[in-house]
Each structure stands twice: as C-alpha cells, then as structure tokens.
Design a protein around this motif. Structure first.
Motif, mmCIF file in Angstrom:
data_model
loop_
_atom_site.group_PDB
_atom_site.id
_atom_site.type_symbol
_atom_site.label_atom_id
_atom_site.label_comp_id
_atom_site.label_asym_id
_atom_site.label_seq_id
_atom_site.Cartn_x
_atom_site.Cartn_y
_atom_site.Cartn_z
ATOM 1 N N LEU A 1 0.941 -1.152 0.009
ATOM 2 C CA LEU A 1 -0.075 0.016 0.095
ATOM 3 C C LEU A 1 0.919 1.336 -0.014
ATOM 4 C CD1 LEU A 1 -3.039 0.956 0.396
ATOM 5 C CD2 LEU A 1 -2.143 1.455 2.845
ATOM 6 N N ILE A 2 0.573 2.101 -0.831
ATOM 7 C CA ILE A 2 1.207 3.436 -0.809
ATOM 8 C C ILE A 2 0.290 4.345 -0.074
ATOM 9 C CG2 ILE A 2 0.604 3.844 -3.438
ATOM 10 C CD1 ILE A 2 2.809 6.007 -3.332
ATOM 11 N N VAL B 1 -10.973 1.854 6.013
ATOM 12 C CA VAL B 1 -10.938 2.332 4.525
ATOM 13 C C VAL B 1 -9.693 1.581 4.068
ATOM 14 C CG1 VAL B 1 -10.072 4.080 3.016
ATOM 15 C CG2 VAL B 1 -11.560 4.392 4.988
ATOM 16 N N ARG C 1 -9.649 -2.163 2.290
ATOM 17 C CA ARG C 1 -10.370 -2.538 1.111
ATOM 18 C C ARG C 1 -9.597 -2.341 -0.114
ATOM 19 N NH1 ARG C 1 -15.851 -1.964 2.294
ATOM 20 N NH2 ARG C 1 -15.821 -1.243 4.679
ATOM 21 N N LEU C 2 -8.235 -1.703 0.060
ATOM 22 C CA LEU C 2 -7.440 -1.106 -1.044
ATOM 23 C C LEU C 2 -5.964 -1.854 -1.173
ATOM 24 C CD1 LEU C 2 -7.460 2.659 0.158
ATOM 25 C CD2 LEU C 2 -8.806 1.629 -1.768
ATOM 26 N N ARG D 1 -6.288 -3.132 -4.651
ATOM 27 C CA ARG D 1 -6.655 -2.463 -5.872
ATOM 28 C C ARG D 1 -5.133 -1.680 -6.469
ATOM 29 N NH1 ARG D 1 -11.266 0.561 -5.279
ATOM 30 N NH2 ARG D 1 -13.006 -0.679 -4.447
ATOM 31 N N ASP D 2 -5.226 -0.868 -7.515
ATOM 32 C CA ASP D 2 -4.298 -0.622 -7.933
ATOM 33 C C ASP D 2 -3.793 0.772 -7.376
ATOM 34 O OD1 ASP D 2 -5.829 1.357 -9.014
ATOM 35 O OD2 ASP D 2 -5.969 0.466 -10.815
ATOM 36 N N HIS D 3 -2.506 1.262 -7.613
ATOM 37 C CA HIS D 3 -1.884 2.240 -6.797
ATOM 38 C C HIS D 3 -2.576 3.600 -6.891
ATOM 39 C CE1 HIS D 3 1.418 -0.307 -6.046
ATOM 40 N NE2 HIS D 3 1.688 -0.205 -7.139
ATOM 41 N N ASP E 1 -5.964 4.032 -7.070
ATOM 42 C CA ASP E 1 -6.809 4.027 -6.327
ATOM 43 C C ASP E 1 -6.263 4.262 -4.701
ATOM 44 O OD1 ASP E 1 -8.889 3.556 -8.064
ATOM 45 O OD2 ASP E 1 -9.152 1.393 -7.477
ATOM 46 N N VAL F 1 -3.723 5.920 -3.873
ATOM 47 C CA VAL F 1 -3.249 7.346 -4.019
ATOM 48 C C VAL F 1 -4.504 8.401 -3.720
ATOM 49 C CG1 VAL F 1 -2.709 9.426 -5.504
ATOM 50 C CG2 VAL F 1 -1.131 7.167 -5.222
ATOM 51 N N ALA G 1 -7.798 7.373 -2.425
ATOM 52 C CA ALA G 1 -8.209 7.129 -1.138
ATOM 53 C C ALA G 1 -7.363 7.781 -0.120
ATOM 54 C CB ALA G 1 -8.362 5.718 -0.877
#
Lengths: 326, 311
Positions: free
Chosen positions: B36-37, B84, B87-88, B91-93, B95, B97, B99
């Motif tokens: 995650l970023i 939050v 859920r990410l 997901r791709d980066h 999304d 970034v 969120a």
C-alpha cells in the motif's frame, strides 16, 4: 444509461450554455466559474493522456501547470515593467501577447516533462508516483527560494494578457479563449487515442510484455505521451495565471497535483470527457459546499473516498456505464 | 568558517535524518508487507504532534503528551486501516493514492475543526521541550548543543535498533517478513493475516506519531505539517529502496545530512565567487533542490535504490 457520445455532447453543451445564460442574466461571476472549469478541464485532459491512456500515475503534474503559469507571469511582468528579460548576448523583451505566452509555456513545460519523464519512467508503479511527486516538489521549493519573481509571495500580473482581435478583460471573451483551447485539446486527445501511437500507448498500459513481443519498446512511447501530457497541462497553467492575474508557488504545490488527479477521477479515468465532467463537478461542489461550511473539504474528502471505494468509473461511468475497452 | 559550527550542522543533519527514518520506516514497512502506498502517513505524523501538544497544554507534562501521541496515532492508524485501507490492498496504486489523498483532506479538516472548537483558534500551536531536556549540553571539543535535539538523535537511534531487533529476532518480525515475501503462504500456515496487517499498520502509525511529537517541540504544530515530511520520506525510500528498513535508515541519514549541510555550505561556497546577496539567493535555491538532485543521481545509477532488490 446514456450512450457516451451523447453524454459528451451534453457535457460540452452545458459548459457552453451556462456562461451564455450568465451573460444574458448579467452574472459575470458565473462566467468566471465556467472559465475556471474549462481551464481545470484542460489541465485534466493533459493528465488524462498520461494517466488514462498510458496508465502513468503522475503525482507531479502541478510542476507543468505551475511552469505554464510562471511562463505567462514572468513574460508579462517584464513587459509591464518595461524591463527586458535579458540583454546579453541579444535583447529579449517581455510581452503581454498570449500568442507568445502559450508557445513559451508549451516549450517550458514540455522540456520539464521530458527531463522528469526520462528519469521517472526508468521505474514504474509506486516508485513512479513518489518520484513525480518529489520532482514537482523540487520545482516548488525552487520557486519559493528564488527571490527574483516574488518567491513565496508570488507574482501579480497587473493587466490580463492580450489576444489579437479580442478584449480579454471581458469575461465571456476570455471564456471563449479557454473553451476553444479545451475543445482543441479534446479533439487532439481523441485523435491520439485512435492513432497508431495511441494504440501502442494503451497497449503499454494493458500488457507491456505483449507490446514488447510485437517489437515496440514502451519507454519512448510513454515518454512522448508524458511530454504531450505535461505540455497540455502547462498550457492550462498559462491560462490559469491570466484568469487570476496572479501566479504563486501554490500552483506548483502537491495539493494542485492531487486536485488535477481528482478532476480526472471524479469524471472517469481514460474517458475522453472525464476531466471536463470532473472539473465541473469539483467546482460545483467547491462552490456549493464552500457556501455551507468553511470546512467543505471534510465532506468532499468523504465523497472522494466513496467514489474510489464504490464508484470507480466516476461520473461518466455512473451515467454511461462501464468503459468498453479495458 | 568554524569547525564547531560545521559539527553543529552535522548534528542537526543527523537529528533531521533520524526523524525522517521514523517516517520512512513506517511507510516502507506498510508498502513492503501490504503493498500500500499511504499518502496519509503524514496525517498520522500531524495527529501525533497535535495529540502531544494538546495533552501537554492541558496537563503540563510533555511525557504524558508523548504517550498520548503514540496512542492517538496508533488508534487513528487502526481506525483507517480497518475502515478504509483494508479494502485497498488489492486495488491498483491509483485507487490507493486517491483514497489516501481523500484521507489527508479529512484528517486536515477534522483537526482544524477540533482545534478551533477546543482552543478557539486555528493558529499554530507551540510545544515546549520537557524541563529535563531544556538548555544545552557540553560535548567534547567545547561544543554546546541543545539537549533536546541530542535526545531526539538518541531516541531515534534507539527506535531504529529496536525496530531491527523486532523485525530480525522476534516471532512477530518473522511473520512480518513472511508476509512480505508470500502473503498467501503465511495465511495458509494459520497466521491471522488481517490482524497482522492491522498490527503492522499501527506500528508504522505509532512511529509517525512519535516523530511528529518529537519534532513538534522544535517546530510549530500546525495543519499541513505532515505532507512536506511525507514527501521527504518518499525521497528517502526512493534512495534507500522500497521495502528495505536498512535502506530507509541510510537513505534518511543521507537526506538529512545532505539537506542540512547543503543549506549551510552552499551559500558560503557561492560567496567565494560572487557578491553576498546573489550568493545567498543562488545558494539557497540550489540547496532547496539538492536532495532531489541526489535522488535523480541514484535513479540514474541504481534505479531500484541503494538497498533495493535488483529486478
């Protein structure tokens, strides 16, 4: 569900009719808001070429937006102060002509995009995001600490730049300029998406290995797309400086980069008219929520979060359905 | 130019380096384990600083404030992870970034609002270092250095050692490293992966909150203080290599020293060849870009960072 071309026509018509209606009702502020939408949309159209078509998540497009703005600001301030830009080895005067500002803004932001892109595209994914962000921050700090053009305080442009045959101080005529450039950029963007180059660019996003297997190297294609993307955003910056008659390092800040991404996402990534819808929605929310509470970014943050988590197609995805090609 | 002044600047560079390490370590851990970023990492730094300043203001004790900063940042971290960020992960980066950009807006406005309700203003808050660490200490060679800044260096290095031990020697550390290399395998082996993720996130958040509280007593505590540090931490990670704690440490020290010494030495150096006013301007502008130039050089010669895995 509405078909996407119909929806696009409706969006464009709305952006054209609101200021015309405002003109009839003598509401110049609404015209200025619509101009802001057109300019932000133009910046978004630029980013969308890198982000939507090429899959390059640039968190540094404020750099190009701000450089475009400073191109206008610096040239105009030299002209208004009757102070040549340089005297050695030959004399260059400032100018208040948009037709000179724009090529300079395009050139400056294009060169910056070439340098930043050439370095950042050596990497991908999360690295690319962090590096574009960092390079934009570098230009931001340079603008703050370089005292010649106002440093942290920014630079005022006392008179809006001129365009031959038009009175740019009249809001509706300035809107016409911004709208015309936006329309041109949308047409250009649509041409790119359908061209061989655009297909290769989308191929680089969807499956890099296959693109390589067909004998096309992704690096140069991505770099060219990144430069075009930065140039369009730079042009938007030049217009934004004229709209506010002011440039400051805020145009270069990371928040601006984030906002340009938000325009693209709220509308729908990779959709031709996504940035127009997104910028319109953003200004609408800023204006209406901002009228209700000074903490308008709190509900806006929750809305953005909801769009990311639950409505990934953005506004256009919501109205026109899923995008058909991957 | 006196040598004493130079040594003092080196210490300042070390101090900013170890604080950057605390931020970069959390970021790189979260990226390494969860992929995650997290742009909102700077907000956790801000939460820590505000918690410390507020509690110190109310109770008069910096130490209670420091404890509060750890607790508040970890709690805020757990809250956003569970609601939050969880859920990410897949997901791709882009999304991620967006969120976490939204989370920055939410955190910043929520803190502005809370501060205004509590204190009646949204002006920056100031936090005094504890009385125990007030004043200066004498180091060898007659150097006088603020005790609090020295304490920051020591505390940062202690945390670094603790972190290396935690990752390298404990059972939790083994799980974290296993999660980095193969999350499905470790889930199959019966480790509760969701709890591990929450724990790693809380750890990173607490480190950010600790850094925020420590730095809050040197600088002012205000909304927006986290993001410049976050971007510097990104530079650190790019230089050190993503996912590498060791890279984060060396990268942070390199960035801290380069930045501090550049701001000190460049204007002096330019003063040798041009008049003082332009030397200050050119030196200051170049110094503000120095770490990014360093980052560009690392990218040219080692695109995966100094300690990153070779592709």
């Amino acid at each position: 569900m509405i078909r996407e071309p119909v929806l696009n026509a409706l969006i464009l018509a709305a952006l054209l009719l609101v200021p015309l209606g405002a003109l009839a009702m003598d509401e110049p502020f609404l015209i200025t808001l619509a101009t802001k939408v057109a300019i932000f949309a133009l910046a978004g159209v630029g980013l969308n070429i890198a982000l939507g078509l090429g899959g390059m998540v640039s968190f540094g497009h404020a750099a190009f937006f701000g450089l475009g703005g400073y191109a206008t600001g610096v040239l105009a301030s030299h002209a208004l102060n009757y102070d040549p830009l340089m005297t050695e080895p030959f004399q260059i005067e400032g100018t208040t002509q948009m037709l000179v500002h724009w090529p300079v803004a395009l050139l400056l932001s294009g060169l910056a995009a070439l340098a930043i892109g050439a370095l950042s595209l050596r990497t991908s994914g999360i690295f690319f995001i962090m590096i574009t962000l960092a390079f934009a921050q570098m230009i931001f700090y340079f603008a703050i600490s370089w005292p010649a053009y106002g440093g942290e305080d920014g630079l005022s442009i006392y008179v809006r730049s001129e365009f031959p045959g038009l009175n740019t101080l009249d809001p509706i005529q300035f809107f016409a300029i911004a709208f015309a450039l936006l329309a041109l950029a949308l047409g250009f963007s649509s041409l790119i998406a359908r061209s061989r180059f655009g297909l290769a660019l989308q191929g680089a996003r969807q499956n890099e290995a296959r693109l390589r297997a067909t004998g096309i190297g992704p690096y140069r294609i991505r770099l060219v797309a990144f430069v075009i993307s930065g140039m369009i955003t730079g042009l938007a910056g030049a217009l934004f400086a004229d709209l506010n008659r002011f440039v400051s390092p805020a145009m270069l800040s990371w928040q601006t980069s984030g906002e340009i991404i938000v325009f693209v996402i709220l509308g729908g990534v990779g959709r031709l008219f996504g940035p127009v819808a997104g910028a319109g929605l953003y200004i609408l929310l800023e204006h209406n929520l901002g009228g209700l509470t000074e903490y308008w970014k709190l509900p806006f943050g929750f809305l953005l979060l909801a769009v990311v988590l639950f409505a990934r197609g953005g506004l256009i995805g919501l109205l026109a359905g899923e995008k058909r090609d991957g | 130019m006196s040598t004493l002044l130079l040594i003092e600047q080196v210490l300042n560079g070390l101090q900013s380096g170890v604080m950057l390490f605390l931020m970069a370590a959390g970021l790189t851990l979260v990226f390494g384990v969860m992929g995650l970023i997290n742009l909102a990492h700077g907000s956790l730094y801000m939460v820590g600083a505000f918690a410390c300043a507020t509690v110190a203001l109310l109770t008069g004790s910096f130490w209670l404030g420091l404890a509060a900063s750890l607790a508040a940042a970890a709690a805020a971290g757990v809250l956003v992870e569970v609601t939050v960020l969880r859920r990410l992960y897949r997901r791709d980066h882009l999304d991620q970034v967006l969120a976490t950009f939204a989370l920055i807006l939410i955190f910043s406005e929520a803190i502005t609002f809370t501060q205004k309700q509590l204190t009646g203003t949204s002006l920056p808050m100031y936090l005094d270092p504890p009385a125990l660490l007030a004043g200066a200490v004498s180091l060898p060679f007659g150097i006088q250095y603020p005790a609090y800044r020295l304490a920051i260096i020591v505390a940062g290095l202690l945390v670094a050692v603790g972190l290396f031990l935690l990752i390298g020697k404990t059972r939790l550390g083994i799980r974290i490293r296993a999660g980095e290399s193969d999350r499905e395998m470790i889930a199959a082996l019966g480790v509760d992966i969701d709890r591990l993720y929450t724990l790693v996130f809380a750890l990173g958040a607490a480190l950010a909150g600790f850094a925020g509280a420590m730095v809050g007593a040197i600088q002012s505590v205000q909304v927006g203080m986290g993001e410049p540090v976050l971007i510097l931490a990104f530079v650190v990670i790019v230089i050190g290599g993503v996912g590498s704690i060791r890279g984060a440490l060396w990268g942070a020290l390199l960035v801290g020293l380069t930045d501090t010494l550049g701001r000190f030495l460049l204007p002096l150096g330019f003063a040798e060849v041009m008049d003082p006013a332009s030397a200050r301007a050119v030196g200051a502008s170049l110094a503000s870009m120095l770490i990014y130039i360093l980052m560009a050089l690392v990218l040219i010669f080692r695109p995966t960072g100094l300690f990153g895995a070779r592709p």
